[in-house]
Design a protein around this motif. Structure first.
Motif, short mmCIF file in Angstrom:
data_model
loop_
_atom_site.label_atom_id
_atom_site.label_comp_id
_atom_site.label_asym_id
_atom_site.label_seq_id
_atom_site.Cartn_x
_atom_site.Cartn_y
_atom_site.Cartn_z
N PRO A 165 0.81 -1.23 0.00
CA PRO A 165 0.00 0.00 0.00
C PRO A 165 0.84 1.27 0.00
O PRO A 165 0.40 2.30 -0.51
CB PRO A 165 -0.83 -0.12 1.27
N ASP A 166 2.04 1.23 0.55
CA ASP A 166 2.87 2.44 0.62
C ASP A 166 3.23 2.95 -0.77
O ASP A 166 3.34 4.16 -0.98
CB ASP A 166 4.15 2.16 1.42
N TRP A 167 3.44 2.06 -1.71
CA TRP A 167 3.77 2.45 -3.08
C TRP A 167 2.64 3.29 -3.67
O TRP A 167 2.87 4.29 -4.33
CB TRP A 167 4.02 1.20 -3.93
N PHE A 168 1.40 2.88 -3.41
CA PHE A 168 0.25 3.59 -3.95
C PHE A 168 -0.03 4.86 -3.16
O PHE A 168 -0.48 5.86 -3.74
CB PHE A 168 -0.99 2.69 -3.96
N LYS A 189 2.18 6.82 -1.77
CA LYS A 189 3.16 7.84 -2.18
C LYS A 189 2.77 8.48 -3.50
O LYS A 189 3.01 9.65 -3.72
CB LYS A 189 4.54 7.20 -2.34
N ARG A 190 2.18 7.71 -4.40
CA ARG A 190 1.88 8.20 -5.74
C ARG A 190 0.45 8.72 -5.89
O ARG A 190 0.05 9.09 -6.99
CB ARG A 190 2.13 7.09 -6.75
N SER A 191 -0.31 8.74 -4.82
CA SER A 191 -1.69 9.21 -4.91
C SER A 191 -1.79 10.64 -4.40
O SER A 191 -0.82 11.22 -3.92
CB SER A 191 -2.60 8.30 -4.09
N GLY A 192 -2.98 11.17 -4.50
CA GLY A 192 -3.19 12.54 -4.05
C GLY A 192 -3.74 12.64 -2.64
O GLY A 192 -4.25 13.70 -2.27
N VAL A 193 -3.66 11.55 -1.85
CA VAL A 193 -4.20 11.62 -0.50
C VAL A 193 -3.32 12.52 0.36
O VAL A 193 -2.13 12.67 0.11
CB VAL A 193 -4.33 10.22 0.15
N ARG A 194 -3.95 13.11 1.36
CA ARG A 194 -3.20 14.00 2.25
C ARG A 194 -2.13 13.22 2.99
O ARG A 194 -2.34 12.11 3.44
CB ARG A 194 -4.13 14.64 3.27
N LYS A 195 -1.01 13.86 3.12
CA LYS A 195 0.08 13.24 3.88
C LYS A 195 0.23 14.03 5.17
O LYS A 195 0.56 15.20 5.15
CB LYS A 195 1.36 13.26 3.05
N GLY A 196 -0.05 13.37 6.26
CA GLY A 196 0.00 14.04 7.55
C GLY A 196 0.93 13.31 8.49
O GLY A 196 1.96 12.80 8.09
N GLY A 197 0.51 13.23 9.74
CA GLY A 197 1.32 12.57 10.75
C GLY A 197 1.24 11.06 10.63
O GLY A 197 0.72 10.51 9.66
N ASP A 198 1.76 10.40 11.65
CA ASP A 198 1.80 8.94 11.64
C ASP A 198 0.41 8.32 11.63
O ASP A 198 0.17 7.33 10.95
CB ASP A 198 2.56 8.42 12.86
N GLU A 239 -1.13 5.92 8.72
CA GLU A 239 -1.59 4.56 9.01
C GLU A 239 -3.02 4.35 8.53
O GLU A 239 -3.34 3.31 7.97
CB GLU A 239 -1.49 4.29 10.51
N TYR A 240 -3.89 5.36 8.72
CA TYR A 240 -5.26 5.25 8.21
C TYR A 240 -5.28 5.14 6.69
O TYR A 240 -6.04 4.36 6.13
CB TYR A 240 -6.10 6.46 8.63
N ASN A 241 -4.43 5.92 6.03
CA ASN A 241 -4.35 5.85 4.57
C ASN A 241 -3.89 4.46 4.13
O ASN A 241 -4.44 3.89 3.18
CB ASN A 241 -3.38 6.89 4.02
N ARG A 242 -2.90 3.92 4.80
CA ARG A 242 -2.37 2.60 4.45
C ARG A 242 -3.44 1.52 4.62
O ARG A 242 -3.65 0.70 3.73
CB ARG A 242 -1.15 2.29 5.33
N VAL A 243 -4.14 1.55 5.73
CA VAL A 243 -5.20 0.57 5.99
C VAL A 243 -6.34 0.76 4.99
O VAL A 243 -6.90 -0.22 4.48
CB VAL A 243 -5.69 0.67 7.44
N GLY A 244 -6.67 1.99 4.69
CA GLY A 244 -7.72 2.27 3.72
C GLY A 244 -7.39 1.73 2.34
O GLY A 244 -8.25 1.16 1.65
N PHE A 245 -6.15 1.90 1.91
CA PHE A 245 -5.73 1.37 0.62
C PHE A 245 -5.77 -0.16 0.63
O PHE A 245 -6.14 -0.77 -0.38
CB PHE A 245 -4.32 1.85 0.27
N GLN A 246 -5.40 -0.78 1.73
CA GLN A 246 -5.44 -2.24 1.80
C GLN A 246 -6.88 -2.75 1.75
O GLN A 246 -7.16 -3.72 1.04
CB GLN A 246 -4.77 -2.72 3.09
#
Length: 69
Positions: A24-27, A29-38, A42-49
Motif C-alpha cells: 500500500p505504501d507504493w500507492f 506515495k503516488r496518490s493525491g491523499v493527504r500526507k499528515g502525521g503517523d 496509518e489510516y491511509n495505508r489501511v484504507g488502501f489495503q
C-alpha cells in the motif's frame, strides 16, 4: 474474443487489488491523499489495503460467475 478480453481485464483488476493489499505504501506515495502525521499515514495505508481487498474480491467474484455460466 470478447470474453477473453474481459477475463484479461478482470485479471489485471485482481492484480491491482492484490498489489494494494501487499504494497500500500507504493500507492499512497503516488496518490493525491493527504500526507499528515503517523496516524493519518496509518489510516491511509489501511484504507488502501481494504479498498484493494474489496476491489480484488469483486473482480474474483466476477471471474467466478463468468466461468460458472
Amino acid at each position: 474474443m470478447k470474453q477473453a478480453l474481459l477475463v484479461l481485464m478482470l485479471l489485471v483488476f485482481v492484480g491491482i487489488g492484490v498489489a494494494h493489499v501487499f504494497k500500500p505504501d507504493w500507492f499512497v506515495k503516488r496518490s493525491g491523499v493527504r500526507k499528515g502525521g503517523d496516524m493519518l499515514s496509518e489510516y491511509n495505508r489501511v484504507g488502501f489495503q481494504i479498498a484493494g481487498a474489496l476491489f480484488a474480491a469483486a473482480a474474483i467474484y466476477m471471474l467466478y460467475s463468468l466461468f460458472r455460466s
